[in-house]
Write an enzyme that holds these catalytic residues in place. Sequence first.
Site, PDB file in Angstrom:
ATOM      1  N   ARG A 225      -4.448  -5.420  -6.587  1.00 46.62           N
ATOM      2  CA  ARG A 225      -5.313  -6.234  -7.432  1.00 46.62           C
ATOM      3  C   ARG A 225      -5.937  -5.343  -8.506  1.00 46.62           C
ATOM      4  O   ARG A 225      -6.265  -4.174  -8.251  1.00 46.62           O
ATOM      5  CB  ARG A 225      -6.429  -6.888  -6.608  1.00 46.62           C
ATOM      6  CG  ARG A 225      -5.958  -8.073  -5.766  1.00 46.62           C
ATOM      7  CD  ARG A 225      -5.609  -9.285  -6.648  1.00 46.62           C
ATOM      8  NE  ARG A 225      -5.140 -10.430  -5.890  1.00 46.62           N
ATOM      9  CZ  ARG A 225      -3.861 -10.743  -5.672  1.00 46.62           C
ATOM     10  NH1 ARG A 225      -2.898  -9.972  -6.148  1.00 46.62           N
ATOM     11  NH2 ARG A 225      -3.525 -11.840  -5.009  1.00 46.62           N
ATOM     12  N   HIS A 273       1.843  -8.514 -13.757  1.00 45.52           N
ATOM     13  CA  HIS A 273       1.582  -9.115 -12.433  1.00 45.52           C
ATOM     14  C   HIS A 273       2.855  -9.819 -11.947  1.00 45.52           C
ATOM     15  O   HIS A 273       2.851 -11.019 -11.648  1.00 45.52           O
ATOM     16  CB  HIS A 273       0.405 -10.098 -12.493  1.00 45.52           C
ATOM     17  CG  HIS A 273      -0.205 -10.324 -11.133  1.00 45.52           C
ATOM     18  ND1 HIS A 273      -1.536 -10.516 -10.920  1.00 45.52           N
ATOM     19  CD2 HIS A 273       0.360 -10.382  -9.888  1.00 45.52           C
ATOM     20  CE1 HIS A 273      -1.772 -10.686  -9.625  1.00 45.52           C
ATOM     21  NE2 HIS A 273      -0.615 -10.610  -8.984  1.00 45.52           N
TER      22      HIS A 273
HETATM   23  P1  NDP Z   1      -2.575  -7.479   4.485  1.00 45.95           P
HETATM   24  O1  NDP Z   1      -3.837  -8.230   4.661  1.00 45.95           O
HETATM   25  O2  NDP Z   1      -1.388  -7.886   5.314  1.00 45.95           O
HETATM   26  O3  NDP Z   1      -2.819  -5.909   4.777  1.00 45.95           O
HETATM   27  C1  NDP Z   1      -3.932  -5.234   4.350  1.00 45.95           C
HETATM   28  C2  NDP Z   1      -3.875  -3.787   4.850  1.00 45.95           C
HETATM   29  O4  NDP Z   1      -4.919  -3.048   4.225  1.00 45.95           O
HETATM   30  C3  NDP Z   1      -4.076  -3.644   6.357  1.00 45.95           C
HETATM   31  O5  NDP Z   1      -3.225  -2.659   6.866  1.00 45.95           O
HETATM   32  C4  NDP Z   1      -5.537  -3.199   6.470  1.00 45.95           C
HETATM   33  O6  NDP Z   1      -5.809  -2.376   7.598  1.00 45.95           O
HETATM   34  C5  NDP Z   1      -5.695  -2.367   5.215  1.00 45.95           C
HETATM   35  N1  NDP Z   1      -7.083  -2.287   4.785  1.00 45.95           N
HETATM   36  C6  NDP Z   1      -7.940  -3.301   4.495  1.00 45.95           C
HETATM   37  N2  NDP Z   1      -9.136  -2.825   4.133  1.00 45.95           N
HETATM   38  C7  NDP Z   1      -9.049  -1.463   4.202  1.00 45.95           C
HETATM   39  C8  NDP Z   1      -9.960  -0.400   3.964  1.00 45.95           C
HETATM   40  N3  NDP Z   1     -11.214  -0.629   3.567  1.00 45.95           N
HETATM   41  N4  NDP Z   1      -9.522   0.865   4.155  1.00 45.95           N
HETATM   42  C9  NDP Z   1      -8.262   1.107   4.586  1.00 45.95           C
HETATM   43  N5  NDP Z   1      -7.334   0.143   4.809  1.00 45.95           N
HETATM   44  C10 NDP Z   1      -7.736  -1.127   4.622  1.00 45.95           C
HETATM   45  O7  NDP Z   1      -2.218  -7.521   2.918  1.00 45.95           O
HETATM   46  P2  NDP Z   1      -0.763  -7.770   2.241  1.00 45.95           P
HETATM   47  O8  NDP Z   1       0.137  -6.681   2.656  1.00 45.95           O
HETATM   48  O9  NDP Z   1      -0.331  -9.183   2.443  1.00 45.95           O
HETATM   49  O10 NDP Z   1      -1.144  -7.650   0.663  1.00 45.95           O
HETATM   50  C11 NDP Z   1      -1.511  -6.407   0.085  1.00 45.95           C
HETATM   51  C12 NDP Z   1      -1.998  -6.602  -1.357  1.00 45.95           C
HETATM   52  O11 NDP Z   1      -0.924  -7.031  -2.196  1.00 45.95           O
HETATM   53  C13 NDP Z   1      -3.095  -7.650  -1.540  1.00 45.95           C
HETATM   54  O12 NDP Z   1      -4.095  -7.132  -2.402  1.00 45.95           O
HETATM   55  C14 NDP Z   1      -2.385  -8.800  -2.249  1.00 45.95           C
HETATM   56  O13 NDP Z   1      -3.286  -9.574  -2.998  1.00 45.95           O
HETATM   57  C15 NDP Z   1      -1.391  -8.009  -3.106  1.00 45.95           C
HETATM   58  N6  NDP Z   1      -0.260  -8.769  -3.634  1.00 45.95           N
HETATM   59  C16 NDP Z   1       0.170  -8.496  -4.913  1.00 45.95           C
HETATM   60  C17 NDP Z   1       1.270  -9.151  -5.459  1.00 45.95           C
HETATM   61  C18 NDP Z   1       1.773  -8.816  -6.826  1.00 45.95           C
HETATM   62  O14 NDP Z   1       2.678  -9.488  -7.329  1.00 45.95           O
HETATM   63  N7  NDP Z   1       1.271  -7.786  -7.486  1.00 45.95           N
HETATM   64  C19 NDP Z   1       2.006 -10.159  -4.675  1.00 45.95           C
HETATM   65  C20 NDP Z   1       1.506 -10.340  -3.333  1.00 45.95           C
HETATM   66  C21 NDP Z   1       0.403  -9.663  -2.835  1.00 45.95           C
HETATM   67  P3  NDP Z   1      -5.666  -2.898   9.126  1.00 45.95           P
HETATM   68  O15 NDP Z   1      -4.199  -3.231   9.306  1.00 45.95           O
HETATM   69  O16 NDP Z   1      -6.047  -1.745   9.940  1.00 45.95           O
HETATM   70  O17 NDP Z   1      -6.545  -4.106   9.231  1.00 45.95           O
END
Ligand code: NDP
Length: 310
Positions: A225, A273
Amino acid sequence: MAIVIIAPTRDTRIWAQGLLALDPTLEIYEHPHVPEDVKDRITCAITWLHPEGSLSVFPNLNIICSMGAGVDHMLADAQLPKGVPITRIVDPALAWSMSNFVIAALFNHHRNWEHFRKQQAGKRWAQADLCEVPLRVGVLGLGVLGKDLAQKVSALGFYTAGFSQTPKEVAGIESFVGASQLDAFLQAVNVLVCLLPLTPATENYLNAQLFERCSPGTYLINVARGKHLVEEDLIPAIHSGQLSGAVLDVFREEPLPVHHPFWEHPNIVITPHHASLTNPDAAIPQLLENYRRSIQGEQLLNTVDRKKGY
Ligand code: NDP
């Protein structure tokens, strides 16, 4: 029971037609065309970038579905109805597309295609020294998308590390967890891929202080993001050599304003994006399944933890 679709930036008709093709008995309304006397019959909202407060007019919602993987757009609404479960889309094709995009960016960087494009423009034939500096790839966020990417990068033979809130055991990937291991993670890698969710804890995560802690010359890829990056900190970090460049797919303001300095920076690659787009054909059956489950009182798929924000 009826469904409302609220997605001002998307063609809601395609989504309504897709849902009706699977179940012609559905009663669906497309925002803002919801008659007053229907509002209390709406139990399901399907949304993307809904206007603030637009969900609070439906008193009987029992499920709110994001039309994509992210939910930050939804949770940003201070008037979001409380206590209603939120779901998101998890689609293997979305992960496939994201991993392909990031791997393309990694190899462009690794094999310096920019250099050869410039040579071609001058009709110059010159083999460059093949300096294949091994990539050491760090994935910030080992969730649905980060894990898929990390596994594929590791299978390509590159050292791969992941950073998350909770420990992960994934073959071939070194797992780093929490603030106390952030420095070790940053020092272990020379490419940093941001796949964090946008939450209060991760907003502005990619900032000057973090870049200072990276190994010099780290290459940044932000596909999560725009608000993860403090934009004014990026170019100074590139000029100091702390970062070698960046691929940015997401921005604080989209479309990126024409006068933004990123457009003209030689070490910054911009994509609109576009890394991975939600495919309605994959998302619609999931939305319908969760709607069905919400009616039957069954456990919903791909729910979001409101407290964690993802
Ligand atoms: P998920 O919710 O599946 O995974 C999030 C991961 O981030 C988890 O492993 C979580 O840890 C970790 N995390 C969250 N907060 C923290 C923190 N403070 N410190 C360290 N690690 C953290 O997300 P997705 O994989 O589905 O999506 C990832 C990103 O991709 C999102 O921002 C989404 O909006 C973006 N996106 C972008 C697209 C584009 O076209 N550019 C398309 C689709 C998505 P834990 O597993 O330990 O909880």
